[in-house]
Enzyme design. Sequence first.
Site, PDB file in Angstrom:
ATOM      1  CE  LYS A  36      -0.204  -0.482   4.833  1.00  0.00           C
ATOM      2  NZ  LYS A  36      -1.217  -0.984   5.870  1.00  0.00           N
ATOM      3  NE  ARG A 127      -5.927   0.006  11.648  1.00  0.00           N
ATOM      4  CZ  ARG A 127      -4.878   0.042  10.868  1.00  0.00           C
ATOM      5  NH1 ARG A 127      -3.578   1.031  11.006  1.00  0.00           N
ATOM      6  NH2 ARG A 127      -4.294  -1.600  10.118  1.00  0.00           N
ATOM      7  CE1 TYR A 243      12.036  31.270   3.784  1.00  0.00           C
ATOM      8  CE2 TYR A 243      12.518  28.891   3.770  1.00  0.00           C
ATOM      9  CZ  TYR A 243      12.220  29.657   3.465  1.00  0.00           C
ATOM     10  OH  TYR A 243      11.791  30.238   2.096  1.00  0.00           O
ATOM     11  CG  MET A 291       8.429  23.535  -0.051  1.00  0.00           C
ATOM     12  SD  MET A 291       7.448  24.292  -0.642  1.00  0.00           S
ATOM     13  CE  MET A 291       7.211  24.918   0.167  1.00  0.00           C
TER      14      MET A 291
HETATM   15  C1  LIG Z   1       0.058  -1.856   6.583  1.00  0.00           C
HETATM   16  C2  LIG Z   1      -0.592  -3.267   7.158  1.00  0.00           C
HETATM   17  C3  LIG Z   1      -0.282  -4.667   7.065  1.00  0.00           C
HETATM   18  C4  LIG Z   1       2.229  -4.019   7.435  1.00  0.00           C
HETATM   19  O1  LIG Z   1       1.995  -3.853   8.511  1.00  0.00           O
HETATM   20  P1  LIG Z   1       3.960  -3.047   8.552  1.00  0.00           P
HETATM   21  O2  LIG Z   1       3.954  -2.733  10.113  1.00  0.00           O
HETATM   22  O3  LIG Z   1       4.148  -2.744   7.823  1.00  0.00           O
HETATM   23  O4  LIG Z   1       4.337  -4.298   8.988  1.00  0.00           O
HETATM   24  C5  LIG Z   1      -0.278  -5.675   7.340  1.00  0.00           C
HETATM   25  N1  LIG Z   1      -1.672  -5.656   7.816  1.00  0.00           N
HETATM   26  C6  LIG Z   1      -2.652  -4.461   7.788  1.00  0.00           C
HETATM   27  C7  LIG Z   1      -3.850  -4.620   8.349  1.00  0.00           C
HETATM   28  C8  LIG Z   1      -2.041  -3.400   7.628  1.00  0.00           C
HETATM   29  O5  LIG Z   1      -2.717  -2.731   8.133  1.00  0.00           O
END
Ligand SMILES: *Cc1c(COP(=O)(O)O)cnc(C)c1O
Length: 344
Positions: A36, A127, A243, A291
Amino acid sequence: MISAPLRLRLDGAALADNWRQLDTASGSAACGAAVKADGYGLGAIAVVRRLAAAGCRDFFVATWAEAEHLAALGVSLSVLHGVRVEDMPLAISGMARPVLNTAAQVARWKAAGGGACDVMVDTGMNRLGLSIEEATSGLLDGLAIDTIMSHLACADVDGPMNARQCAAFSALKNRTSAQRMSLANSAGIALGKDYAFDLTRPGLALYGGIMRAAHERLIRQVAFPEAQILQRRRVAAGASIGYNATFTAAADTEVAILNIGYADGYWRGFSGVGMGHAGGCDLPVLGRVSMDLVAVCVDALPSLGEGDWVSLAFELPDAAARSGMSQYELLTGLGRRFDRLWLD
Ligand SMILES: *Cc1c(COP(=O)(O)O)cnc(C)c1O
């Protein structure tokens, strides 16, 4: 295409080796990959190609746009955020499996006659995911579930939460029609074989992140940012840099201005604490990160000048400690202006 004045060197061998290490550490469980956020900022297409060549078979993205981006690669994809109404036309095409998180998503998938899916169960993180009660209530009857999964809230630290979540998840064994169970992220793999189930889902550690001591000797850095020098100047004793004039030169100081800044993910937290490297020398960041620019001390290298390249220390545990950002933020913040150059 014109070359950029900043580049991200990416070590494809390290990426593949990191996956192999995590695969071995996953024991008899298969080892997947979270790709992702554009492969944690490195470029999802290049990452998936390399990991698939190494033997990885299960890939996880957050959204359907991310799945669509990878669809042509023909690998098995799961979309962690499930299916919204808007996602259904794409989802029903079978390009990826939705990870169903809510009763409404389950109903939507059933009503559409959707095919194989995954299911997320919440075991205490609060979550995404169905409750254990929902998952065992008959709600899932009739679904073709490939993988049922849960996610650890505290895998990177010791404490009672990990074992509690693992036990809650284990209680689902043989209570759903799922073909596989999956719990561990990167840090979860280091918690041992009880956490591996049938499939692990590392993300961060593939890309060089280290959240558990056990990974220190297994995991290698993958991403190496470098920036070109735009100008070299002498800053007189008593004059300031950048800055808000946060750095004042105690003596005459040789300075190089690099083409990288917080808009590239070289965060303001590196102000005064980041480190450049060239010719085997340390080149400390002086003053505040702008930046698009940052200043480093080049007293050590009289010959370094305009057009030369400086690498920026980005070993993730150390860079996170210095900058006050998480290892995750450092990777996913790497901006669009880098030329991404894979070695190997
Ligand atoms: C992002 C994610 C992972 C990977 O987690 P890491 O800590 O980056 O290894 C695995 N499972 C779910 C559901 C996630 O959202």
